[in-house]
Scaffold this active site. Structure first.
Site, PDB file in Angstrom:
ATOM      1  N   TYR A 166       0.838  -1.204   0.000  1.00  0.00           N
ATOM      2  CA  TYR A 166       0.000   0.000   0.000  1.00  0.00           C
ATOM      3  C   TYR A 166       0.875   1.258   0.000  1.00  0.00           C
ATOM      4  O   TYR A 166       0.693   2.153  -0.832  1.00  0.00           O
ATOM      5  CB  TYR A 166      -0.910  -0.014   1.225  1.00  0.00           C
ATOM      6  CG  TYR A 166      -1.937   1.103   1.256  1.00  0.00           C
ATOM      7  CD1 TYR A 166      -2.971   1.152   0.326  1.00  0.00           C
ATOM      8  CD2 TYR A 166      -1.877   2.101   2.225  1.00  0.00           C
ATOM      9  CE1 TYR A 166      -3.919   2.166   0.363  1.00  0.00           C
ATOM     10  CE2 TYR A 166      -2.823   3.118   2.268  1.00  0.00           C
ATOM     11  CZ  TYR A 166      -3.842   3.149   1.336  1.00  0.00           C
ATOM     12  OH  TYR A 166      -4.777   4.152   1.377  1.00  0.00           O
ATOM     13  N   GLY A 182      -1.564  -0.814  22.721  1.00  0.00           N
ATOM     14  CA  GLY A 182      -2.603   0.210  22.577  1.00  0.00           C
ATOM     15  C   GLY A 182      -2.069   1.623  22.754  1.00  0.00           C
ATOM     16  O   GLY A 182      -2.840   2.587  22.798  1.00  0.00           O
TER      17      GLY A 182
END
Ligand code: UDP
Length: 316
Positions: free
Chosen positions: A151, A213
């Protein structure tokens, strides 16, 4: 007076469909093209019967369909591409080809028809950035053979060929680098953090957090992005412009936002971090502010509430 004519590739996708609808509301005739590899026809429902809209299922990798070759295009917008990590992991060659061969086909069409070209690039061109926040002048930190390279490098090539046509053939171009964007019409199955966590919360499942996270993202609501695109069209500025919301959140903080909006959300579960997952991302939007007199209007709380409303009424 004759209406200006626009081609939007990826028109059945999340961002492409919002752009097509906006162009119609501004008085354009719009032809939307999509091969539906990630786009969804339901995204066209609110404007598919508009008299100035035409949809064509086609794949630009194969070339420009014959009946689109001789039209008097004013604008060609190239938004077609798988764009969420799980989707481009599933379609590596398609992702590379739509941003390379697909972009070349459209640039040739622009050269022939005199159309302006608009390329949807991405904050992924900055890779796992070593500079924070990311301004357009930063060249990035991309692993050319990593899992995300299909990508990142595809979009970097897309920018390179866009500027090659600009320099060699004087094609008039605009390029935006889109930072994480969310809103109605996202595919619930796209595997992004916004859709995953919101649907997990709605279904009373634990929220999946990758890694610790603590990586950050900046989330932009789709209407702010489309506004920036339309403003950039009306300038003469040919170089890349970041469009994103500079509000920066860790993924843990994002999960808390989802939890406060959807009380049925359960606890966090931590899963392995995918490789080359950028540790931080935040746009420097100084250029867009100055050039376009633009800044995001919708904050995360407002945007998530609008998105939740859409998911509840349309996708569950
Ligand atoms: N992520 C997560 N849980 C999920 C999906 C994604 O913690 O269920 C993380 C992911 O690893 C990344 C961030 O959330 O750090 C944003 O991921 P997304 O796929 O939305 O877009 P990206 O910015 O990576 O292209």
């Amino acid at each position: 007076m004759k209406k200006p004519l626009a081609l939007v590739t990826g028109a059945a996708g999340f961002v492409g469909s919002h752009l097509a609808e906006r162009l119609l509301s501004e008085g354009f005739s719009v032809v939307g093209v999509d091969n539906l590899c990630t786009g969804r026809l339901r995204n066209l429902e609110s404007f598919q019967d508009h008299p100035d809209f035409q949809f064509l299922k086609a794949d630009l990798i194969e070339g420009v369909p014959a009946d689109l070759r001789d039209r008097p295009w004013d604008w060609i917008f190239h938004f077609a591409s798988p764009a969420s990590p799980p989707k481009y992991f599933q379609m590596p060659l398609e992702t590379l080809r739509i941003n390379s061969e697909g972009t070349r086909h459209l640039l040739e069409l622009c050269q022939k028809s005199g159309s302006k070209f608009f390329y949807a690039s991405t904050s992924e061109v900055y890779g796992d950035p070593l500079v924070h926040p990311q301004a357009e002048s930063y060249w990035g930190n991309v692993n050319p053979i990593g899992v995300r390279s299909i990508y990142d490098e595809a979009k970097r090539y897309g920018e390179a060929i866009t500027y090659a046509y600009h320099r060699s053939h004087q094609v008039d171009v605009r390029v935006i680098r889109i930072f994480n964007t969310y809103g109605p019409r996202m595919d619930p199955e796209d595997g992004r953090v916004v859709t995953n966590l919101m649907f997990q919360a709605l279904k009373n499942q634990p929220l999946t957090l990758y890694g610790d996270g603590l990586q950050t993202r900046s989330f932009q609501f789709v209407s702010d992005l489309v506004e920036g695109v339309c403003r950039l069209m009306r300038t003469d500025y040919v170089w890349p412009v970041n469009l994103g919301n500079p509000g920066e959140f860790t993924i843990l903080e994002f999960a808390e936002r989802v939890r406060s909006l959807i009380p049925s959300a359960r606890e966090n579960v931590f899963l392995p971090l995918p490789s080359d997952d950028p540790k931080q991302r935040k746009p420097d939007i100084g250029l867009a502010k100055k050039l376009l007199d633009w800044e995001p209007k919708i904050n995360l709380e407002q945007g998530l509430a609008i998105t939740l409303d859409y998911f509840k009424t349309r996708e569950t």
